[in-house]
Design a protein around this motif. Structure first.
Motif, mmCIF file in Angstrom:
data_model
loop_
_atom_site.group_PDB
_atom_site.id
_atom_site.type_symbol
_atom_site.label_atom_id
_atom_site.label_comp_id
_atom_site.label_asym_id
_atom_site.label_seq_id
_atom_site.Cartn_x
_atom_site.Cartn_y
_atom_site.Cartn_z
ATOM 1 N N UNK A 128 0.819 -1.221 0.000
ATOM 2 C CA UNK A 128 0.000 0.000 0.000
ATOM 3 C C UNK A 128 0.853 1.271 0.000
ATOM 4 N N UNK A 129 0.368 2.275 -0.645
ATOM 5 C CA UNK A 129 0.927 3.629 -0.698
ATOM 6 C C UNK A 129 2.136 3.772 -1.622
ATOM 7 N N UNK A 130 3.186 2.971 -1.472
ATOM 8 C CA UNK A 130 4.417 3.203 -2.233
ATOM 9 C C UNK A 130 4.716 2.137 -3.286
ATOM 10 N N UNK A 131 4.025 1.007 -3.224
ATOM 11 C CA UNK A 131 4.373 -0.122 -4.092
ATOM 12 C C UNK A 131 4.299 0.162 -5.575
ATOM 13 N N UNK A 132 3.217 0.791 -6.007
ATOM 14 C CA UNK A 132 3.073 1.082 -7.442
ATOM 15 C C UNK A 132 4.178 2.026 -7.919
ATOM 16 N N UNK A 133 4.467 3.065 -7.162
ATOM 17 C CA UNK A 133 5.519 4.014 -7.544
ATOM 18 C C UNK A 133 6.878 3.319 -7.594
ATOM 19 N N UNK A 134 7.140 2.446 -6.637
ATOM 20 C CA UNK A 134 8.404 1.705 -6.638
ATOM 21 C C UNK A 134 8.496 0.789 -7.852
ATOM 22 N N UNK A 135 7.378 0.141 -8.208
ATOM 23 C CA UNK A 135 7.410 -0.743 -9.374
ATOM 24 C C UNK A 135 7.603 0.053 -10.654
ATOM 25 N N UNK A 136 6.998 1.223 -10.740
ATOM 26 C CA UNK A 136 7.225 2.087 -11.904
ATOM 27 C C UNK A 136 8.701 2.470 -12.005
ATOM 28 N N UNK A 137 9.338 2.738 -10.866
ATOM 29 C CA UNK A 137 10.771 3.045 -10.863
ATOM 30 C C UNK A 137 11.574 1.827 -11.325
ATOM 31 N N UNK A 138 11.160 0.631 -10.905
ATOM 32 C CA UNK A 138 11.827 -0.601 -11.350
ATOM 33 C C UNK A 138 11.678 -0.778 -12.862
ATOM 34 N N UNK A 139 10.480 -0.560 -13.388
ATOM 35 C CA UNK A 139 10.251 -0.675 -14.828
ATOM 36 C C UNK A 139 11.134 0.320 -15.585
ATOM 37 N N UNK A 140 11.194 1.555 -15.118
ATOM 38 C CA UNK A 140 12.039 2.564 -15.771
ATOM 39 C C UNK A 140 13.499 2.132 -15.745
ATOM 40 N N UNK A 141 13.947 1.597 -14.628
ATOM 41 C CA UNK A 141 15.331 1.124 -14.517
ATOM 42 C C UNK A 141 15.579 -0.025 -15.501
ATOM 43 N N UNK A 142 14.651 -0.976 -15.543
ATOM 44 C CA UNK A 142 14.799 -2.150 -16.403
ATOM 45 C C UNK A 142 14.822 -1.759 -17.881
ATOM 46 N N UNK A 143 14.051 -0.748 -18.245
ATOM 47 C CA UNK A 143 14.011 -0.327 -19.643
ATOM 48 C C UNK A 143 15.364 0.190 -20.135
ATOM 49 N N UNK A 144 16.221 0.610 -19.241
ATOM 50 C CA UNK A 144 17.535 1.095 -19.658
ATOM 51 C C UNK A 144 18.427 -0.026 -20.156
ATOM 52 N N UNK A 145 18.122 -1.288 -19.795
ATOM 53 C CA UNK A 145 18.962 -2.400 -20.242
ATOM 54 C C UNK A 145 18.214 -3.454 -21.055
#
Length: 136
Positions: free
Chosen positions: A28-45
């Motif tokens: 709750x609260x931060x999970x979606x934002x953290x996953x979006x950050x993970x997706x953005x990070x993953x897209x770099x490689x």
């Protein structure tokens, strides 16, 4: 994912592309934002490994299941091979952002990753049917 699970995943490889189905339930609260950050990070490689996101959407009210099977998001990602998936997961650049994925999930039933691999490679990347080929 354990090392044993990855070894088995690679050992039973029939060849060809693989699609990973990820069913996600966020903290709750931060999970979606953290996953979006993970997706953005993953897209770099991800381009190095030929990955292709096929679908990412929000889970909605399920038609046939109980509340335990309600997911916040569903993600489908195509990899050209199981080895490409393993190589990307082991890439130091990917591992540097893995903590983002880990902290996004709730403690129970957080992530289900299913392997979808076509049994007929002609179905691996369907093309739209033309007139008279199953289209009305």
């Amino acid at each position: 994912m354990t090392d044993d699970a990855l070894e088995e995943f690679l050992a039973e490889d029939p060849g060809g592309p693989v699609i990973m189905l990820n069913l996600l339930r966020y903290v709750p609260d931060t999970g979606r934002a953290d996953y979006l950050a993970y997706i953005a990070h993953t897209q770099t490689i991800s381009g190095r490994y030929g990955t292709e996101p096929l679908f990412w959407g929000d889970g909605r009210t399920p038609l046939v299941t109980d509340d335990e099977q309600v997911w916040d998001s569903v993600l489908l990602v195509r990899y050209p091979s199981r080895q490409a998936f393993a190589d990307m997961m082991g890439d130091p650049a990917h591992l540097a952002g893995a903590h983002l994925r880990t902290r996004t999930r709730t403690r129970t039933r957080a992530l289900v990753a299913a392997v979808l691999q076509p049994t007929d490679q002609r179905l691996a990347r369907p093309t739209p049917a033309g007139p008279g080929e199953g289209n009305p």
